[in-house]
Design a protein around this motif. Sequence first.
Motif, PDB file in Angstrom:
ATOM      1  N   LEU A 149      15.307  33.390  30.985  1.00 17.53           N
ATOM      2  CA  LEU A 149      14.884  33.143  32.356  1.00 17.53           C
ATOM      3  C   LEU A 149      13.602  33.905  32.637  1.00 17.53           C
ATOM      4  O   LEU A 149      13.512  35.101  32.363  1.00 17.53           O
ATOM      5  N   THR A 150      12.617  33.214  33.202  1.00 17.31           N
ATOM      6  CA  THR A 150      11.341  33.865  33.528  1.00 17.31           C
ATOM      7  C   THR A 150      11.129  33.993  35.037  1.00 17.31           C
ATOM      8  O   THR A 150      10.086  34.494  35.465  1.00 17.31           O
ATOM      9  N   ASP A 151      12.112  33.562  35.836  1.00 16.03           N
ATOM     10  CA  ASP A 151      11.941  33.579  37.292  1.00 16.03           C
ATOM     11  C   ASP A 151      12.879  34.559  37.981  1.00 16.03           C
ATOM     12  O   ASP A 151      13.072  34.487  39.194  1.00 16.03           O
ATOM     13  N   VAL A 152      13.455  35.494  37.228  1.00 20.99           N
ATOM     14  CA  VAL A 152      14.363  36.480  37.822  1.00 20.99           C
ATOM     15  C   VAL A 152      13.689  37.845  37.920  1.00 20.99           C
ATOM     16  O   VAL A 152      13.540  38.404  39.005  1.00 20.99           O
ATOM     17  N   LEU A 153      13.267  38.370  36.798  1.00 24.08           N
ATOM     18  CA  LEU A 153      12.547  39.648  36.783  1.00 24.08           C
ATOM     19  C   LEU A 153      11.051  39.365  36.904  1.00 24.08           C
ATOM     20  O   LEU A 153      10.484  38.661  36.065  1.00 24.08           O
ATOM     21  N   VAL A 154      10.430  39.888  37.949  1.00 30.01           N
ATOM     22  CA  VAL A 154       9.007  39.615  38.192  1.00 30.01           C
ATOM     23  C   VAL A 154       8.265  40.930  38.417  1.00 30.01           C
ATOM     24  O   VAL A 154       8.845  41.947  38.792  1.00 30.01           O
ATOM     25  N   ARG A 155       6.963  40.871  38.190  1.00 31.33           N
ATOM     26  CA  ARG A 155       6.107  42.039  38.387  1.00 31.33           C
ATOM     27  C   ARG A 155       5.317  41.839  39.671  1.00 31.33           C
ATOM     28  O   ARG A 155       4.623  40.833  39.828  1.00 31.33           O
ATOM     29  N   THR A 156       5.395  42.789  40.557  1.00 31.53           N
ATOM     30  CA  THR A 156       4.780  42.642  41.874  1.00 31.53           C
ATOM     31  C   THR A 156       3.511  43.458  42.041  1.00 31.53           C
ATOM     32  O   THR A 156       2.739  43.231  42.969  1.00 31.53           O
TER      33      THR A 156
END
Length: 229
Positions: A149-156
């Motif tokens: 999954l690429t849409d759960v952990l994100v860099r802000t």
Amino acid sequence: MRLINNILSLFYPRLCAACGDALQQNESCICLDCMLHLPETQFHKEHFNPLRSVFDGRVPVEEVSALMSYKKANRTQKILHNLKYKGQKEIGAVLGEYFGGQLITEERWRGVQYILPIPLHPKKQRKRGYNQSEWIAMGLSKGMGIPYLTDVLVRTEFTETQTRKNRFARWQNVKEVFAVQHPEKVEHTHVLVCDDVLTTGATTEAAIRKLLEVPGVRVSVATLAATTL
């Protein structure tokens, strides 16, 4: 098609990402000789392996492993340099699949339900053109037979490079840069966080802390390489 490929290889030879020799037709990214001589850790076979000390007393992790040890001038350094800075993103998929095939042979790793790559900030990803950790996740997914999954952990937050920083400076640099989107996707699951290299563990720790805010999440860590050996 094979003839065309043979002709093209005369002018644009495919080279091994580790040793620089020309690849054979049945080889991908890394030649067979280099694959056979990778400095593998085999830590996936040991629950209490040396990499656990990176996170002990800081964040709880289920399992931790790295495919290879990283030392200056060894095969691993050149492989990761080509993966991260030379556009050879396919290396991540090839080694990720190889590593995933090893992880899934151990009972402790079979409970993983999702793979989450350490994200890059969108600005950095646009500049590089890809996130090497996503390519590693693709390979792990194929090798382990579980989704990534690429849409759960994100860099802000955009941060400066971690190179040449000590552990405290690295932690200060990344402690608030991650967020979790769609937490319902990973509630009460065992997730595998993946990245290219584990050094002080500061970046991975920051990501794990955010993930542990989601109810019932358990986290394991797998990287292609580790310097902390």
